[in-house]
Design an enzyme around this catalytic site. Structure first.
Site, PDB file in Angstrom:
ATOM      1  CG  HIS A 516      21.334  64.416 -50.776  1.00 26.26           C
ATOM      2  ND1 HIS A 516      21.818  65.780 -50.471  1.00 26.26           N
ATOM      3  CD2 HIS A 516      21.424  63.799 -49.792  1.00 26.26           C
ATOM      4  CE1 HIS A 516      21.943  65.710 -49.052  1.00 26.26           C
ATOM      5  NE2 HIS A 516      21.853  64.593 -48.815  1.00 26.26           N
ATOM      6  CD  GLU A 517      20.443  60.075 -49.536  1.00 22.80           C
ATOM      7  OE1 GLU A 517      21.531  59.311 -48.765  1.00 22.80           O
ATOM      8  OE2 GLU A 517      19.916  60.894 -48.911  1.00 22.80           O
ATOM      9  CG  HIS A 520      25.289  60.944 -47.382  1.00 25.08           C
ATOM     10  ND1 HIS A 520      26.040  62.061 -46.788  1.00 25.08           N
ATOM     11  CD2 HIS A 520      23.845  61.563 -47.521  1.00 25.08           C
ATOM     12  CE1 HIS A 520      25.193  62.782 -46.331  1.00 25.08           C
ATOM     13  NE2 HIS A 520      23.850  62.658 -46.941  1.00 25.08           N
ATOM     14  CG  HIS A 523      31.929  61.559 -47.112  1.00 25.06           C
ATOM     15  ND1 HIS A 523      31.376  62.477 -46.349  1.00 25.06           N
ATOM     16  CD2 HIS A 523      33.415  61.866 -46.814  1.00 25.06           C
ATOM     17  CE1 HIS A 523      32.423  63.223 -45.489  1.00 25.06           C
ATOM     18  NE2 HIS A 523      33.531  62.610 -46.018  1.00 25.06           N
TER      19      HIS A 523
END
Length: 733
Positions: A516-517, A520, A523
């Site tokens: 998940h991280e 980020h 991104h």
């Protein structure tokens, strides 16, 4: 919600971790004489700010990474104060420019301003959140109102706003990223109060200062509450159910707290505590759960309830001054959801199905309790323990056995980095020459498919004293073609590292969070925009979690699992039978997981759709919280909200006020996008490039929904979300 360019510039220092911090200066090498003079000595600092301070000039390390070999705590205060002085001088020069306002001499000049302030605040905020101490806490408290006043002096500057408005009124001559930046900048000023009269502006300043101080106090109280709610165990026998490694870590914590020979359990983050899954001693489970759930409610010296009420009232008053019915309407104006009503409807529409799932899960748990002769109804401190028994019986799965196939280093190298290479063609090359702010942090240079360097990635995955709970992404340097910056990105988690000489084994949830991280992080890493205010994760709250949630599902990709899920001792592949059980159990307890989240998200809206008078009228926060849960039909005693009001950091100490719903909203996008990709080839470079080109590289340079449509070809539906969470069966054609 995406912050204004000014808020981004100073946000890291206030919030402990910024999703996208802005690096800017009026001129990187040639500051104005006035600015240069003002940076020599930080006003009221008592400490000279000069070339001996490592923040004085941009770091000479690769990608301008912070030089932690040189940075000391005493460098922060004078650099922060000097940064505000320099930034104020740059803004004043823009506002009083005798030339007619143009995009270059106003909007671009603002984008280039505040470089020193951005440089130091990014480092200070990240270190304070990841390796802070009492000194950092005290400095945060001192600086919070100063930052608020600094931001207000810019956003409420009438001369500056007049120039911005003139450009906005002539915006028809612009297009693309420039038009997006003009519109975004103008809206930021209006939403800050630029159109108010002087009396109203003064009240906005007072509210902002007070909100900043109260938010900082709430955040720092959370750290204090950890120490105030330690559970001290005298007899090792009470820890039955824990592994030898877990017990050793509790003993190590006790030694660090000057309690040798004892065992200390610390409370962090959510209402639910991971240790409750294993503890056999019901009395100790109850003690742990109550220490967690009652944090900040007056059970110890630190009480956050007055701060909850105060923040709700201040936010409502600010929204009303700006012409909105409530804080929720103000916040969501620039989100994908647009209104609190739309977000609440999305959540409430899920409640009946979710509660039905919870009732089924509860019945299974109660059956196990009854079968074991337990003369009690399931309580919140029982749920995780007995749910694990149900899981073991239903899927014959042993969590400890599963962990043996997910050793930390293998997960990172052969799982995370492998998957990102397969999808995007990127590689992670370790950089031992880049200094870090604490031990156990790994630094990598990220290289593109053609070998070109994209930037630096810091992996700070392990827990430590002074680190806030949870997992997050932030940055030391944000990407910007205007400033010539490549990104320097940071991922944080709170994995408990095994004792020296032993492997760190991860739960499947921890593996999923790592993936998940990185979503980020990419991104920020793949950002390909000109202007720092629009870079990377500078998007609305209900969009920012989409790219990260999307990446989670690669943890169950067969190719990725085959590469990383190997026994830490033998290297043998995880048995297919065990893997099948893991996959079958993936959505186990999803009713509980979803309800505790929805309850917290709806509670967030209950505070932030109040008028200022209604917020002021709250007599008791605990009573109000319970009534709010009842109103929304989510008051299941055995399933409390993931965060109660008194330790709801996202909402009362972070940037998610009226925005906690964003995780679910983003998951709708993520599930829909992932299913679409799976139907079109799955884990391929072609798919990864399409996702990068339309989503990850765009930042806030384009409308988020249009970004999604560019990738998917249509707006998302909730069907894939329900399927992902196991709340409905997938349809069969």
């Amino acid at each position: 919600m995406r912050k204004s360019l000014i808020a981004v510039a100073i946000g890291a220092a206030l919030t402990m971790a910024a999703c996208a911090d802005k690096e800017a200066a009026q001129s990187a090498e040639q500051p104005t004489e006035q600015a240069a003079e003002q940076t020599q000595t930080a006003q009221d600092s008592g400490t000279e700010f000069n070339q001996s301070n490592p923040f004085y000039a941009e770091s000479s390390l690769p990608f301008h990474a912070p030089d932690f070999n040189s940075i000391e705590f005493d460098h922060y205060r004078p650099a922060l104060l000097a940064g505000m002085e320099e930034h104020a001088a740059e803004i004043e020069a823009i506002a009083t420019n005798a030339e007619a306002p143009t995009f270059e001499n106003t909007i671009v000049a603002m984008e280039k301003s505040g470089r020193l302030l951005s440089r130091v605040s990014a480092v200070f905020g990240n270190v304070a959140g990841s390796a802070g101490n009492d000194d950092f806490t005290a400095l945060q408290v001192e600086m919070a109102p100063k930052f608020a006043a600094h931001s207000d002096s810019i956003m409420l500057n009438a001369d500056l706003f007049a120039r911005v408005k003139a450009i906005y009124d002539a915006r028809d001559q612009f297009e693309g990223e420039e038009l997006r930046l003009i519109e975004d900048t103008y809206k930021g000023f209006v939403r800050a109060g630029a159109n108010l009269n002087e009396e109203q502006k003064q009240r906005i300043r007072e509210i902002n200062s007070e909100m900043s101080s109260v938010t900082t106090e709430f955040r720092n109280n959370l750290m204090t509450l950890v120490d105030e709610n330690l559970i001290v165990v005298e007899d090792e026998a009470e820890l039955a159910g824990l592994s030898d490694s877990q017990i050793a870590n509790l003993a190590k914590t006790a030694e660090a707290k000057d309690m040798p020979g004892k065992y200390v359990i610390t409370i962090t983050n959510t209402t639910r505590q991971p240790i409750l899954q294993s503890l056999e001693n019901r009395e100790l489970r109850e003690k742990v759960w109550k220490a967690s759930a009652m944090r900040g409610t007056g059970n110890t010296a630190t009480d956050n309830r007055p701060l909850v009420k105060k923040l709700a009232q201040l936010r409502a008053e600010k929204a009303e001054l700006l012409g909105y019915d409530n804080w929720g309407n103000y916040v969501l104006e620039q989100s994908m959801a647009s209104t609190p009503e739309a977000a609440q409807k999305m959540l409430r529409d899920l409640v009946p199905a979710v509660v039905s799932n919870v009732e089924g899960e509860m019945a299974e748990i109660q059956a196990v309790i009854d079968a074991e002769g337990g003369d009690f109804e399931v309580q919140p401190w029982d749920w995780a323990y007995y749910a694990e028994k149900v899981r073991a019986e239903k899927y014959a799965i042993d969590s400890a056995e599963v962990k043996e196939y997910f050793e930390f280093n293998r997960v990172i190298e052969d799982g995370l980095f492998f998957a990102m290479n397969q999808l995007f063609g990127i590689t992670f090359e370790k950089r031992d020459d880049i200094p870090t702010y604490a031990d156990d942090i790994l630094v990598y240079e990220v290289k593109d498919v053609d070998g070109e360097s994209l930037g630096l990635f810091y992996g700070d995955w392990f827990t430590r004293d002074g680190k806030r709970g949870g997992a997050w992404m932030s940055s030391f340097v944000s990407q910007s073609h205007l400033l010539g910056n490549k990104p320097v990105i940071l991922n944080n988690m709170n994995i408990t590292k095994a004792p020296d000489g032993e492997p760190t084994l991860l739960s499947f949830d921890e593996v999923s969070t790592i993936f998940h991280e990185i979503g980020h992080a990419l991104h920020g890493m793949f950002s390909d925009v000109n202007y720092p205010s629009l870079a990377g994760t500078s998007v609305s709250r209900d969009y920012v979690e989409f790219p990260s949630t999307f990446q989670e599902d690669w943890t169950i990709n067969p190719k990725v699992l085959a590469n990383m899920a190997k026994h830490y001792e033998t290297g043998e592949q995880i048995p297919q039978e065990l893997l099948d059980k893991v996959m079958a159990a993936k959505n186990f307890n999803m009713g509980f997981d979803t309800l505790e989240y929805i309850s917290a998200a709806l509670l967030d809206f209950e505070y932030h759709t109040l008028t200022s008078e209604e917020a002021q009228a709250i007599d008791d926060v605990n009573t109000y919280e319970q009534a709010a849960l009842v109103r929304n039909g989510v008051n299941v005693d055995a399933v409390p909200p993931r965060y109660r009001s008194s330790f709801f950091a996202h909402v009362f100490a972070g940037g998610y006020s009226a925005g906690y719903y964003a995780y679910m909203w983003s998951e709708v996008l993520a599930a829909d996008a992932f299913k679409f990709m799976q139907e079109n080839g799955g884990l391929t470079l072609e798919n990864g490039q399409a996702f990068r080109d339309t989503i990850l590289s765009k930042g806030n340079s384009k409308d988020p929904m249009q970004q999604y449509i560019d990738f998917r070809g249509q707006e998302p539906t909730v069907d894939a979300l329900l399927e992902r969470r196991g709340l409905t069966k997938p349809s069969i054609d």
